[in-house]
Scaffold this active site. Structure first.
Site, PDB file in Angstrom:
ATOM      1  CG  ASP A  84      49.233  53.181 -76.187  1.00  0.00           C
ATOM      2  OD1 ASP A  84      49.270  53.172 -74.947  1.00  0.00           O
ATOM      3  OD2 ASP A  84      48.203  53.450 -76.829  1.00  0.00           O
ATOM      4  CG  ASP A 114      55.985  59.581 -74.993  1.00  0.00           C
ATOM      5  OD1 ASP A 114      54.932  59.128 -74.516  1.00  0.00           O
ATOM      6  OD2 ASP A 114      56.133  60.783 -75.320  1.00  0.00           O
ATOM      7  CD  GLU A 160      53.174  54.296 -74.409  1.00  0.00           C
ATOM      8  OE1 GLU A 160      52.188  54.280 -73.653  1.00  0.00           O
ATOM      9  OE2 GLU A 160      53.332  55.149 -75.314  1.00  0.00           O
TER      10      GLU A 160
END
Length: 228
Positions: free
Chosen positions: A49, A118, A121
Site C-alpha cells: 500500500d 489486498d 498490494e
C-alpha cells in the site's frame, strides 16, 4: 521452492520474474490458508500500500506540474483505492492464482473485491522486496497504464459528487440507509439506499457498506440525469 505452471504464467502477466519465488507465493497466500509454516500476505499488503502510494504520488506530480495539492489529492485517492487495485488484479487474473482456504473458495473468494485489492498490494510489495523500487515502479506504471492520465474523471467519488450536487441546490446532504443484508456472516451482501431530501433515491448492493453506498450514489446521480 518452485512456482507452479499457473504462477509462472502469472509472472508474465505481472511483468516481473522473481528471483525469490517465495515472495510471490507469500503474496498470493490468503489468511484463510496460512499456518505456522505458511505466512499469509497481510504484512506484504501493508508494505505494498505504501509503495503504491509513493509511485502514484510521484507519477501525478510528473503528469501535471501545475496541479495544486487540492487537485492532486482526489486523483491520488482514486488511483490507490481498493476498488482500483481490484480492477487491476482482475485484468491480470490474479484471482486464478490466489491460495485460499476451502471456506473462501466455496464463497467465491477469487472474485471478491477486498481479497483481490489486498492481494494486488501484497504482490506489489513482493516485487519491491525482490527487485527494488525501480522494479516496483515499472510494474505499477505498466499495470495502471492510462488510468494515471484519465484519473480526473474518476477523482471525485460518487458520494462526494452527490453531496456537492445537493449542496449546490441548498439541500441537506444525502442519507444512506441500509435496507437489506443477505448472505452468510462471513460474506454478507449489503443493500443501501441513497436518499435526497426531495424524495429521489436509488439503491445498490455490494459486499461492503462502503461499496454499496458508492454504487447507490452513482445510480442516483445517473437517475438525476442532466440535472446533475
Amino acid at each position: 521452492m518452485k512456482l507452479s505452471r499457473e504462477q509462472t504464467a502469472f509472472q508474465k502477466r505481472l511483468g516481473h520474474e522473481f528471483d525469490r519465488v517465495e515472495l510471490l507465493q507469500n503474496a498470493l497466500t490468503h489468511s484463510s490458508v496460512s499456518s505456522a509454516t505458511r505466512e499469509d500476505n497481510q504484512r506484504l499488503e501493508f508494505l505494498g500500500d505504501r509503495v503504491l502510494g509513493l509511485v502514484m504520488a510521484e507519477a501525478l506530480l510528473r503528469a501535471d506540474r501545475g496541479a495544486s495539492e487540492g487537485q492532486l489529492a482526489p486523483r491520488f485517492n482514486a488511483l490507490v483505492r481498493k476498488e482500483t487495485c481490484a480492477d487491476v488484479a482482475r485484468e491480470i487474473d490474479l484471482g486464478a492464482v490466489l491460495r485460499l482456504g476451502r471456506s473462501e473458495m466455496m464463497t467465491g473468494g477469487r472474485r471478491k473485491q477486498a481479497l483481490l485489492g489486498d492481494a494486488m498490494e501484497a504482490v506489489i510489495a513482493a516485487v519491491y522486496i525482490d527487485g527494488g523500487f525501480d522494479a516496483a515502479q515499472r510494474v505499477i506504471l505498466s499495470l495502471w497504464g492510462s488510468r494515471i492520465e484519465t484519473v480526473e474523471a474518476d477523482a471525485r467519488d460518487a458520494k462526494t459528487a452527490l453531496q456537492e450536487w445537493a449542496q449546490a441546490r441548498g439541500m441537506q446532504p444525502p442519507r444512506y440507509v441500509e435496507t437489506a443484508r443477505t448472505g452468510p456472516d462471513h460474506s454478507p451482501v449489503f443493500t443501501i439506499a441513497a436518499r435526497l431530501a426531495t424524495g429521489e433515491e436509488a439503491s445498490a448492493s455490494a459486499g461492503s457498506k462502503r461499496q454499496a453506498e458508492q454504487a447507490a450514489a452513482e445510480a442516483l446521480l445517473k437517475a438525476l440525469g442532466p440535472k446533475g
